[in-house]
Write a protein that holds these residues in place. Structure first.
Motif, PDB file in Angstrom:
ATOM      1  N   SER A 208       0.849  -1.200   0.000  1.00 41.04           N
ATOM      2  CA  SER A 208       0.000   0.000   0.000  1.00 41.04           C
ATOM      3  C   SER A 208       0.885   1.250   0.000  1.00 41.04           C
ATOM      4  N   ARG A 209       2.109   1.140   0.558  1.00 43.82           N
ATOM      5  CA  ARG A 209       3.031   2.295   0.522  1.00 43.82           C
ATOM      6  C   ARG A 209       3.306   2.690  -0.923  1.00 43.82           C
ATOM      7  N   ALA A 210       3.573   1.667  -1.778  1.00 42.44           N
ATOM      8  CA  ALA A 210       3.904   1.957  -3.178  1.00 42.44           C
ATOM      9  C   ALA A 210       2.693   2.521  -3.903  1.00 42.44           C
ATOM     10  N   ARG A 211       1.526   1.942  -3.637  1.00 40.69           N
ATOM     11  CA  ARG A 211       0.313   2.437  -4.315  1.00 40.69           C
ATOM     12  C   ARG A 211       0.015   3.872  -3.906  1.00 40.69           C
ATOM     13  N   ASN A 212       0.103   4.140  -2.605  1.00 40.67           N
ATOM     14  CA  ASN A 212      -0.177   5.501  -2.128  1.00 40.67           C
ATOM     15  C   ASN A 212       0.837   6.493  -2.686  1.00 40.67           C
ATOM     16  N   PHE A 213       2.089   6.082  -2.732  1.00 42.09           N
ATOM     17  CA  PHE A 213       3.140   6.973  -3.226  1.00 42.09           C
ATOM     18  C   PHE A 213       2.914   7.277  -4.709  1.00 42.09           C
ATOM     19  N   HIS A 214       2.508   6.261  -5.448  1.00 39.53           N
ATOM     20  CA  HIS A 214       2.221   6.442  -6.863  1.00 39.53           C
ATOM     21  C   HIS A 214       1.060   7.434  -7.039  1.00 39.53           C
ATOM     22  N   THR A 215       0.016   7.263  -6.222  1.00 40.42           N
ATOM     23  CA  THR A 215      -1.127   8.193  -6.280  1.00 40.42           C
ATOM     24  C   THR A 215      -0.666   9.608  -5.932  1.00 40.42           C
ATOM     25  N   ALA A 216       0.171   9.714  -4.895  1.00 40.99           N
ATOM     26  CA  ALA A 216       0.656  11.043  -4.478  1.00 40.99           C
ATOM     27  C   ALA A 216       1.463  11.690  -5.602  1.00 40.99           C
ATOM     28  N   ALA A 217       2.266  10.888  -6.325  1.00 45.58           N
ATOM     29  CA  ALA A 217       3.055  11.445  -7.432  1.00 45.58           C
ATOM     30  C   ALA A 217       2.124  12.011  -8.507  1.00 45.58           C
ATOM     31  N   LYS A 218       1.025  11.303  -8.761  1.00 44.34           N
ATOM     32  CA  LYS A 218       0.061  11.805  -9.759  1.00 44.34           C
ATOM     33  C   LYS A 218      -0.568  13.112  -9.273  1.00 44.34           C
ATOM     34  N   GLU A 219      -0.850  13.180  -7.961  1.00 42.90           N
ATOM     35  CA  GLU A 219      -1.417  14.422  -7.400  1.00 42.90           C
ATOM     36  C   GLU A 219      -0.421  15.578  -7.573  1.00 42.90           C
ATOM     37  N   VAL A 220       0.866  15.288  -7.349  1.00 45.89           N
ATOM     38  CA  VAL A 220       1.889  16.350  -7.466  1.00 45.89           C
ATOM     39  C   VAL A 220       1.951  16.846  -8.908  1.00 45.89           C
ATOM     40  N   VAL A 221       1.858  15.918  -9.861  1.00 52.70           N
ATOM     41  CA  VAL A 221       1.931  16.317 -11.270  1.00 52.70           C
ATOM     42  C   VAL A 221       0.678  17.098 -11.662  1.00 52.70           C
ATOM     43  N   SER A 222      -0.509  16.605 -11.275  1.00 50.70           N
ATOM     44  CA  SER A 222      -1.705  17.311 -11.746  1.00 50.70           C
ATOM     45  C   SER A 222      -2.000  18.588 -10.965  1.00 50.70           C
ATOM     46  N   ASN A 223      -1.618  18.655  -9.685  1.00 51.47           N
ATOM     47  CA  ASN A 223      -1.998  19.852  -8.904  1.00 51.47           C
ATOM     48  C   ASN A 223      -0.849  20.824  -8.652  1.00 51.47           C
ATOM     49  N   TYR A 224       0.402  20.333  -8.733  1.00 49.91           N
ATOM     50  CA  TYR A 224       1.533  21.212  -8.372  1.00 49.91           C
ATOM     51  C   TYR A 224       2.620  21.223  -9.443  1.00 49.91           C
ATOM     52  N   LYS A 225       2.217  21.018 -10.672  1.00 52.78           N
ATOM     53  CA  LYS A 225       3.120  21.088 -11.836  1.00 52.78           C
ATOM     54  C   LYS A 225       4.354  20.196 -11.669  1.00 52.78           C
ATOM     55  N   GLY A 226       4.206  19.105 -10.978  1.00 48.37           N
ATOM     56  CA  GLY A 226       5.323  18.151 -10.861  1.00 48.37           C
ATOM     57  C   GLY A 226       6.368  18.541  -9.842  1.00 48.37           C
TER      58      GLY A 226
END
Ligand code: SF4
Length: 350
Positions: free
Chosen positions: A84-102
């Motif tokens: 779940s750490r990897a899944r959550n981290f992957h989701t967080a990376a997508k959030e960073v790209v879509s909401n904070y320009k990466g």
């Protein structure tokens, strides 16, 4: 408790001289520091080192991680456990790209809103990457701080964590990243659980438990409720071509990972027979037992060999596949299934 200024300088001077070389200590990139902190939760430094290098090589930026399919991210995590750490981290990376320009947010409050970021990860990444004044309280820090203060309150209590965070605040006003890492390194190298090396300790003169002779009684951690133990039978069902049946999990725990068919020990095999057809033959002799510990439970897996005619199995039925010789690398297995594969299907691994 407030120690004299020499406490912090003694600790940091020691850390600068004695810290272990780690690849994530050679970067100020918040993404890379974040990767290391997620991996280091529940996993030993020596194990993390290689995983970290491979992960960073394949996913060098938040964007590269966000764009990768989950299946591939899990493959790079395979063996580290706690998926779940990897899944959550992957989701967080997508959030960073879509909401904070990466760009990893520099604001700790925003950073903590990302998936999987709890108080520890927030403090670790924000202090090490940006020197935000946030103390990290992990197992090492609990041990060091309880001993320094001769504090025998139960460290499993949330109120103890809160109090420690509060007490450590004055020390992270400056150089927070270095101070936090120094406390954790002291716990890992000197102030160890069973045989602390007090005579080499850079902060021994500030340590109350050393003075009082109570070092080995601390920290106090009350026992948790016993873990649930689940017993399963796992079937290595082989066809006439030497391939094994595997299934994709569709449960919250280890979701989408692959496993050999398994049923609870006290269920009979009728459901397996109706699922896989009449030619299924299960050995009456157990091949062995594998145990696997999760944070909240233990799996005891009784392994049985079985055989079946391949025409009896409909692999169009998506969650089922034949795992042929040399095909292991196509599938992501949880640690327990990898152990079973390595132990009982070794000839297929060649
Ligand atoms: Fe830990 Fe011993 Fe140092 Fe105290 S003196 S902080 S108990 S290593």
């Amino acid at each position: 408790m407030h120690y004299p200024a020499t406490f912090k300088t003694d600790l940091i001077d020691w850390f600068k001289e004695n810290q272990r070389q780690m690849p994530w200590r050679e970067t100020t990139d918040p993404y890379k520091i974040w990767v290391s902190e997620v991996m280091l939760q529940q996993t030993q430094v020596d194990t993390v080192r290689d995983y970290y290098m491979r992960f960073i090589e394949r996913f060098p930026t938040v964007k590269a991680l966000a764009e990768a399919p989950e299946k591939e991210v899990l493959k790079y995590w395979e063996g580290l456990g706690y998926y779940s750490r990897a899944r959550n981290f992957h989701t967080a990376a997508k959030e960073v790209v879509s909401n904070y320009k990466g760009t990893v947010p520099i604001d700790p409050i925003i950073f903590k809103t990302l998936k999987g970021v709890g108080p520890y990860t927030q403090a670790a990444v924000m202090s090490i990457a940006f020197n935000h004044p946030l103390p990290t309280v992990d197992g090492n820090v609990f041990r060091v701080w309880s001993r320094l203060n001769n504090d025998d309150t139960d460290i499993a209590l949330q109120s103890t964590r809160k109090r420690y965070e509060h007490e450590l605040l004055p020390y992270v006003e400056t150089e927070s990243g270095t101070f936090n890492q120094a406390m954790m390194e002291l716990g890992a190298l000197i102030c160890t659980p069973k045989s602390p090396l007090c005579i080499f300790c850079p902060v021994q003169t500030h340590c109350e438990s050393y003075e009082l002779g109570t070092v080995l009684e601390l920290p106090v951690k009350k026992k948790k409720i016993k873990k649930k133990v689940l017993h399963y039978n796992v079937y290595l069902i082989e066809n006439e071509n030497g391939a094994y049946l595997i299934e994709q999990r569709n449960e919250k725990l280890l979701n989408n990972m692959w496993q050999f068919p398994m049923v609870l020990e006290d269920e009979n095999t009728t459901s397996l027979k109706s699922k896989f057809g009449p030619s299924l033959k299960i050995s009456e002799t157990k091949s062995g037992v594998i145990k696997h510990q999760f944070t909240h439970m233990t799996w005891v897996l009784n392994v049985y060999k079985a055989s079946i005619a391949s025409h009896d199995v409909n692999i169009q039925d998506t969650p089922t596949q034949w795992l042929g010789p040399n095909e292991r690398h196509h599938y992501t297995f949880p640690v327990s299934m990898s152990k079973i594969y390595e132990t009982f299907c070794k000839r297929n691994a060649q």
